[in-house]
Design a protein around this motif. Structure first.
Motif, short mmCIF file in Angstrom:
data_model
loop_
_atom_site.label_atom_id
_atom_site.label_comp_id
_atom_site.label_asym_id
_atom_site.label_seq_id
_atom_site.Cartn_x
_atom_site.Cartn_y
_atom_site.Cartn_z
N LEU A 30 0.86 -1.18 0.00
CA LEU A 30 0.00 0.00 0.00
C LEU A 30 0.90 1.23 0.00
N GLN A 31 0.82 2.02 -1.03
CA GLN A 31 1.78 3.12 -1.20
C GLN A 31 1.60 4.19 -0.13
N LEU A 32 2.71 4.54 0.51
CA LEU A 32 2.76 5.66 1.44
C LEU A 32 3.39 6.88 0.80
N ASP A 33 4.46 6.64 0.03
CA ASP A 33 5.10 7.67 -0.78
C ASP A 33 5.91 6.95 -1.84
N LEU A 34 6.79 7.68 -2.52
CA LEU A 34 7.55 7.07 -3.61
C LEU A 34 8.63 6.11 -3.12
N GLN A 35 8.93 6.13 -1.83
CA GLN A 35 9.97 5.26 -1.28
C GLN A 35 9.40 4.06 -0.54
N PHE A 36 8.36 4.28 0.26
CA PHE A 36 7.87 3.23 1.15
C PHE A 36 6.39 2.93 0.95
N GLY A 37 6.04 1.70 1.34
CA GLY A 37 4.64 1.27 1.37
C GLY A 37 4.41 0.38 2.57
N LEU A 38 3.14 0.10 2.82
CA LEU A 38 2.76 -0.81 3.92
C LEU A 38 2.51 -2.21 3.38
N HIS A 39 2.87 -3.20 4.16
CA HIS A 39 2.45 -4.57 3.85
C HIS A 39 0.93 -4.59 3.78
N PRO A 40 0.33 -5.29 2.80
CA PRO A 40 -1.13 -5.27 2.70
C PRO A 40 -1.84 -5.80 3.94
N ALA A 41 -1.18 -6.64 4.73
CA ALA A 41 -1.80 -7.12 5.97
C ALA A 41 -1.95 -6.00 6.99
N LEU A 42 -1.23 -4.91 6.80
CA LEU A 42 -1.32 -3.75 7.70
C LEU A 42 -2.31 -2.71 7.19
N ALA A 43 -3.16 -3.09 6.27
CA ALA A 43 -4.13 -2.16 5.68
C ALA A 43 -4.97 -1.41 6.73
N PRO A 44 -5.36 -2.03 7.86
CA PRO A 44 -6.12 -1.28 8.86
C PRO A 44 -5.38 -0.06 9.42
N LEU A 45 -4.05 -0.02 9.23
CA LEU A 45 -3.27 1.11 9.73
C LEU A 45 -3.18 2.26 8.74
N LEU A 46 -3.54 2.01 7.49
CA LEU A 46 -3.41 3.06 6.47
C LEU A 46 -4.21 4.31 6.83
N PRO A 47 -5.46 4.20 7.31
CA PRO A 47 -6.18 5.42 7.70
C PRO A 47 -5.46 6.22 8.79
N LEU A 48 -4.79 5.52 9.71
CA LEU A 48 -4.06 6.22 10.77
C LEU A 48 -2.88 6.99 10.18
N TRP A 49 -2.23 6.42 9.19
CA TRP A 49 -1.16 7.12 8.49
C TRP A 49 -1.72 8.34 7.76
N GLN A 50 -2.82 8.15 7.06
CA GLN A 50 -3.42 9.24 6.28
C GLN A 50 -3.95 10.35 7.17
N GLN A 51 -4.34 10.02 8.40
CA GLN A 51 -4.82 11.03 9.35
C GLN A 51 -3.67 11.73 10.08
N GLY A 52 -2.44 11.35 9.79
CA GLY A 52 -1.29 11.98 10.43
C GLY A 52 -1.05 11.52 11.85
N LEU A 53 -1.49 10.31 12.19
CA LEU A 53 -1.35 9.79 13.54
C LEU A 53 -0.26 8.73 13.66
N LEU A 54 0.15 8.15 12.55
CA LEU A 54 1.11 7.04 12.54
C LEU A 54 2.35 7.45 11.77
N ALA A 55 3.52 7.19 12.35
CA ALA A 55 4.79 7.51 11.70
C ALA A 55 5.75 6.34 11.90
N ALA A 56 6.80 6.33 11.09
CA ALA A 56 7.82 5.29 11.17
C ALA A 56 9.21 5.91 11.12
N ILE A 57 10.15 5.24 11.75
CA ILE A 57 11.57 5.56 11.63
C ILE A 57 12.22 4.31 11.06
N PRO A 58 12.63 4.32 9.79
CA PRO A 58 13.01 3.07 9.11
C PRO A 58 14.32 2.44 9.57
N CYS A 59 15.22 3.21 10.14
CA CYS A 59 16.54 2.66 10.50
C CYS A 59 16.88 2.99 11.95
#
Length: 418
Positions: A84-113
């Motif tokens: 599930l595309q988040l931006d041009l670099q990263f996406g979510l595993h499709p099993a994490l689809a329930p989290l996509l709305p939280l990302w889109q609402q600006g509530l969920l963030a990641a630090i990749p490294c």
């Protein structure tokens, strides 16, 4: 003298808190920091080292697909079987689809490294470092959530595990073990059990070496997993040891609901701990479907519950694991013990809908020891950002929690200002 003895413990704790908060009297800004809020913090520990490169999919990196011909998550194309595309670099595993709305609402963030600066591939040692806040030191130390409880006067609670190290220490905590953990004293947190397991794998045979070193050789891991059935019991013990007392991720949503109910009923409970095992995917990890996908689906369900239960202004949920997994898949279509990993933050004060920190890609020259994601950001620096913003932790308190850590200004945008 009698009255003094009676009040000794409480006075000592109070004095320790006052000393830890000494900066509050030093300057007005420090006073504002230490009196910040009644925000609740929940830490979710994925024991066994989950594969962040399958959860936060670097679909914009061609090396990802070159290194993982069988277990990579396909690049987004709008279908159900791709990231599930988040931006041009990263996406979510499709099993994490329930989290996509939280990302889109600006509530969920990641630090990749993110991760521990210590490069151990031992589950036991790495988890101990995360839980005590002291990378490289495997000696007995109080858990940092226990220390934080003493600093803030917030009560801590853990649901699921019988005796997590992170809650161990002088402060009284509430533990609500369940299932098998409720009948085992301390699980692998018990020193006798831990020592027995370490002795079991103290030999020079291939499996023992792999257990201690974290399956450093993919070929060695593949060979071991295809040996005689008599090895199965020991291999299962390795997987169980990686869980270190944590239950299955299948029960995490129920644990999350239980935690939310208990903390809502008692406002003094402001520090929560949950854990889930089953993430040590050396073989048959799967891609869009399979073992890891099932685990990620259960994790997503639990995080949705946590968001519903912990949605106040200063509530934050952190999702962490002791280290990541190898960038390349191994010979049994799994991944071995790595180094850096994706760390997740969820809450109203989180600058969500984006990832933070440094990402240097998967080219071999940019990898730790030529095989793993590097640790660009010390996990303690991430925690410090959260604690400063939501718990009002002073510099002195953070230094006491995480000896030797350095403030990481590159993460200054991870939390909204008050």
């Amino acid at each position: 003298m009698t009255e003094r003895n009676t009040l000794c413990a409480s006075r000592r704790q109070h004095l320790q808190w006052l000393l830890g908060s000494s900066l509050a009297w030093a300057a007005p800004w420090a006073l504002a920091q230490t009196n910040a809020s009644q925000g609740r913090l929940v830490l979710v520990f994925l024991r066994g080292a989950y594969d962040g490169l399958s959860a936060l999919v670097p679909h914009g990196d061609a090396d990802y697909y070159r290194m993982r011909p069988n277990i990579a998550i396909p690049a987004p194309d709008g279908s159900a079987n791709t990231a599930l595309q988040l931006d041009l670099q990263f996406g979510l595993h499709p099993a994490l689809a329930p989290l996509l709305p939280l990302w889109q609402q600006g509530l969920l963030a990641a630090i990749p490294c993110a991760g521990s600066p210590d490069a151990t591939r031992s589950h036991f040692d790495a988890q101990h470092h995360w839980e005590t806040g002291i990378p490289g030191n495997s000696s007995a130390s109080p858990g940092w959530l226990n220390t934080l409880s003493g600093q803030t006067q917030a009560k801590a609670i853990g649901v699921g595990e019988a005796n997590p190290q992170i809650l161990g220490g002088p402060q009284a905590v509430q533990l609500v073990p369940k299932g098998e953990a409720a009948t085992r004293k301390g699980a692998l947190g018990d020193n006798r059990t831990r020592d027995a397991v370490m002795r079991l794998y103290s030999g020079d045979d291939a499996l023992s070496q792999t257990f201690r070193a974290g399956a450093a050789s993919r070929t060695q891991t593949a060979d071991m997993l295809t040996q005689a059935p008599s090895m199965d019991a020991r291999m299962d013990a390795v997987m169980q040891a990686a869980n270190n007392g944590a239950g299955s991720v299948k029960g995490l949503a129920q644990d999350a609901q239980h935690l939310g109910t208990l903390m809502r009923a008692n406002p003094q409970l402001r520090l929560g701990f949950l854990s889930a095992g089953g993430w040590d995917t050396h073989a048959n990890q799967g891609a869009v479907t399979g073992t890891l996908a099932n685990n990620l689906g259960a994790l997503a369900e639990a995080l949705v519950v946590l968001r519903r239960e912990f949605n106040r202004r200063d509530d934050v949920v952190l999702v962490v694991s002791e280290f990541g997994r190898t960038s390349a898949e191994n010979g049994t279509r799994g991944s071995d013990h790595g180094h850096g990993n994706a760390l997740w933050l969820l809450g109203n004060r989180v600058q969500g809908g984006r990832w933070h920190g440094q990402w240097s890609g998967l080219a071999s020259g940019n990898l730790h020891e030529g095989r793993d994601l590097p640790v660009h950001h010390d996990f303690r620096a991430v925690f410090a950002q959260v604690l400063r913003a939501t718990q009002g932790s002073s510099s002195a308190q953070l230094d006491a929690l995480f000896p030797g850590f350095v403030w990481d200004a590159r993460l200054d945008g991870v939390m909204h200002r008050a």
